[in-house]
Design a protein around this motif. Structure first.
Motif, mmCIF file in Angstrom:
data_model
loop_
_atom_site.group_PDB
_atom_site.id
_atom_site.type_symbol
_atom_site.label_atom_id
_atom_site.label_comp_id
_atom_site.label_asym_id
_atom_site.label_seq_id
_atom_site.Cartn_x
_atom_site.Cartn_y
_atom_site.Cartn_z
ATOM 1 N N GLU A 285 34.725 -25.918 -3.635
ATOM 2 C CA GLU A 285 35.726 -25.199 -2.857
ATOM 3 C C GLU A 285 37.122 -25.543 -3.359
ATOM 4 O O GLU A 285 37.422 -26.693 -3.678
ATOM 5 C CB GLU A 285 35.596 -25.553 -1.379
ATOM 6 C CG GLU A 285 34.303 -25.071 -0.749
ATOM 7 C CD GLU A 285 34.271 -25.344 0.738
ATOM 8 O OE1 GLU A 285 35.270 -25.898 1.262
ATOM 9 O OE2 GLU A 285 33.259 -25.016 1.370
ATOM 10 N N ASN A 286 37.969 -24.544 -3.420
ATOM 11 C CA ASN A 286 39.314 -24.723 -3.944
ATOM 12 C C ASN A 286 40.200 -23.614 -3.421
ATOM 13 O O ASN A 286 39.734 -22.652 -2.788
ATOM 14 C CB ASN A 286 39.298 -24.700 -5.482
ATOM 15 C CG ASN A 286 38.774 -23.391 -6.024
ATOM 16 O OD1 ASN A 286 39.520 -22.420 -6.164
ATOM 17 N ND2 ASN A 286 37.470 -23.336 -6.294
ATOM 18 N N ASN A 287 41.484 -23.751 -3.685
ATOM 19 C CA ASN A 287 42.472 -22.743 -3.292
ATOM 20 C C ASN A 287 43.086 -22.046 -4.493
ATOM 21 O O ASN A 287 44.156 -21.442 -4.390
ATOM 22 C CB ASN A 287 43.588 -23.395 -2.462
ATOM 23 C CG ASN A 287 43.068 -23.931 -1.145
ATOM 24 O OD1 ASN A 287 42.190 -23.324 -0.519
ATOM 25 N ND2 ASN A 287 43.606 -25.067 -0.713
ATOM 26 N N HIS A 292 38.813 -18.823 -5.157
ATOM 27 C CA HIS A 292 38.586 -19.312 -3.807
ATOM 28 C C HIS A 292 37.245 -18.842 -3.245
ATOM 29 O O HIS A 292 36.740 -19.405 -2.267
ATOM 30 C CB HIS A 292 39.723 -18.866 -2.880
ATOM 31 C CG HIS A 292 39.869 -17.378 -2.770
ATOM 32 N ND1 HIS A 292 40.542 -16.634 -3.719
ATOM 33 C CD2 HIS A 292 39.425 -16.494 -1.833
ATOM 34 C CE1 HIS A 292 40.514 -15.356 -3.366
ATOM 35 N NE2 HIS A 292 39.842 -15.245 -2.240
#
Length: 569
Positions: A285-287, A292
């Protein structure tokens, strides 16, 4: 699209048109100037542009006379004061272009004993022309040499250099035509087959969105007559803008090609990559932008690969030895992606698109030379790149293959044979339409095969015209009639022209449901004897015993099972 040179007016008879063309072609020819140091056999060839009406050059270097070069590049040789003492006996003066006519320079050189003249030009090489009386008076060869070549000659050879001018004959056809033919026909066949099969599958099969495998259905665009008109107007506008502002807009086209080709390469490779059993895990998970949603690792690796191929071509695009391979690979991927995305819904739309682009191609190839100051075709200038361009960049929207013959004229003429993407995409859309029609009408792909063969024949005719006229050709001039007439002939032969013209064959036939006799049982029954284990009848059963109701449209038929499945869940 296609390429060519020369001219004519639509109101002028065709005989006048071709006569004007051949006169124009005869004004200038490419030749070679072989420089070497005095007394040494080895040397180097440089491209020259000469007018055979002044004097002809021998075809073989062995038959050409080796003469001393008199370097007069500090002068333009326009007056007797520019002639050195003693003149140019048995030598060839090399002078700068400008300040007077070609005839004045040649006349001064000839009366002072010169055996020829080399005129160094900082501008593009144009035919050293004159009038008929001047041609009869002069009997020494006159040739133009580029300023860049003159500088290289000064660095490479000593002052006692010699030159031999000759005009070798070039082979009519080159083996690279076979490679271009296979790439073009293969792209049209594969793209048309892929587009047709994909479109039918999307219409008639139920697709389940599987987020775990990231199966993505690309949307198609149905082309309307208004879209065709807008597209042609945009093509005309862009072509004219490129002709006048080539050095500025060429980088916009290169950047657009890099972006579009990388996306197209991904689109073509993803159906194969997602069949691989590895790389299905998702990133954490990341931004990060575009990440995303946690795409699969193999999707990211494929994206990096496609962008890397496009970026590599962009950096090394002017490496003539191998960069053309990347350009052709990206170009084929771009054509395949466009054939999958753009869809012509009817043969009427196909005819409109092909005929309009046929007129567009012929106009910008044959008519525009009458409207330009240089007398060159706008299509040729833009497709091959203006000779006087300061950037020396070429448009990437072509398939290109280097010439495989060993003619010295490869230094002069463009070393690549070109075929525009439009000459693949435009007929390819018709081939895709024929394949869709084949599948829906269950015609054993006769339309698809016939149209593909027609495309191949049209391309062969283009090559023959190229050999006979010794000039580039507008390929749509031959491809459009061959593909359209072939498809039309098959439709007439099978008596399916109304369906083929309007696309009515794409509407599935109505499904008639047989009425259900609810009173039929295994044994006799009477009004007083009820049925054993009677089943309750739904309101639908009552309707089914009557005439069947008209079916909803195809899209609603496909959507109903998914709706019911959703409700059951």
């Amino acid at each position: 699209m296609g390429q060519t040179k020369q001219s004519g007016i639509m109101r002028v008879p065709m005989s006048v048109f071709w006569a004007a063309f051949f006169v124009k072609q005869a004004l200038g020819d490419y030749g070679m100037a072989h420089f070497s140091d005095q007394g040494k056999g080895k040397g180097k060839d440089y491209c020259i542009f000469y007018n055979p009406q002044w004097a002809r050059l021998p075809q073989d270097l062995i038959k050409a006379s080796r003469l001393q070069i008199y370097d007069l590049t500090g002068s333009v040789l326009c007056s007797a004061s520019d002639v050195p003492e003693g003149g140019f006996p048995n030598s060839i003066p090399m002078v700068l272009r400008g300040n007077c006519t070609f005839y004045e320079k040649v006349r001064l050189a000839q009366i002072n004993g010169a055996r020829g003249i080399l005129i160094v030009s900082k501008d593009r090489l144009t035919p050293p022309a004159g009038n008929r009386s001047q041609y009869e008076e002069i009997d020494i060869p006159v040739a133009l040499l580029s300023y860049a070549d003159m500088l290289d000659i000064s660095k490479t050879f000593d002052k006692g250099r010699e030159v031999a001018m000759y005009a070798p004959s070039e082979p009519v056809l080159d083996y690279n035509m076979v490679i271009i033919f296979l790439m073009a026909v293969g792209t049209v066949a594969v793209g048309g087959h892929w587009a047709g099969s994909r479109d039918i599958k999307k219409r008639y099969m139920k697709h389940k969105r599987d987020d775990s495998t990231e199966k993505q259905d690309e949307e198609t665009v149905d082309v309307t007559p208004i879209m065709i008109c807008v597209f042609v107007v945009m093509c005309c506008t862009m072509l004219v803008l490129l002709y006048f502002f080539y050095d500025h807009l060429v980088y916009v086209i290169i950047g657009t090609f890099c972006l579009a080709s990388s996306v197209s390469l991904y689109s073509c490779l993803w159906p194969f990559v997602r069949r691989l059993p590895f790389g299905k895990c998702r990133i954490p998970e990341n931004n990060l932008p575009y990440c995303h949603k946690r795409p699969q690792v193999r999707m990211l690796l494929l994206t990096v690969f496609c962008v890397g191929v496009s970026a590599t071509w962009c950096v090394f695009r002017n490496e003539d030895q191998w960069a053309w391979v990347l350009q052709d690979a990206l170009g084929i991927a771009f054509c395949l992606s466009m054939l999958k995305t753009i869809r012509l819904p009817t043969f009427k739309a196909c005819t409109l698109l092909l005929v309009v682009l046929f007129v567009y191609d012929v106009f910008f190839v044959f008519i525009t030379p009458l409207l330009t100051k240089s007398g060159e075709s706008i299509m040729v200038e833009v497709a091959a790149g203006p000779i006087n361009s300061s950037t020396h960049e070429k448009l990437p929207m072509v398939l290109k293959v280097p010439r495989l013959n060993s003619s010295p004229l490869a230094l002069c003429d463009r070393p690549f044979s070109l075929l525009g993407f439009g000459d693949i995409l435009v007929p390819g859309l018709l081939v895709a339409y024929c394949h869709r029609f084949d599948i829906l009408m269950q015609t054993s792909r006769i339309y698809f095969v016939a149209c593909t063969i027609g495309y191949g024949i049209g391309l062969l005719i283009t090559f023959v015209a190229l050999a006979l006229m010794e000039m580039g050709q507008p390929a749509l001039l031959y491809l459009v009639p061959c593909t359209l007439l072939t498809s039309l002939a098959v439709a007439l032969w099978r008596k399916e022209l109304p369906l083929f013209w309007t696309g009515s064959g794409f509407v599935p036939p109505p499904i008639v449901m047989a009425p259900i006799n609810c009173t039929q049982t295994a044994g006799p029954s009477t009004k007083d004897e009820p049925l054993t284990n009677p089943e309750p009848q739904s309101p639908d059963a009552t309707h089914q015993s009557e005439d069947p109701l008209p079916l909803p449209p195809l899209d609603e038929q496909v959507a109903q099972p998914e709706d019911k499945a959703t409700k059951s869940e």
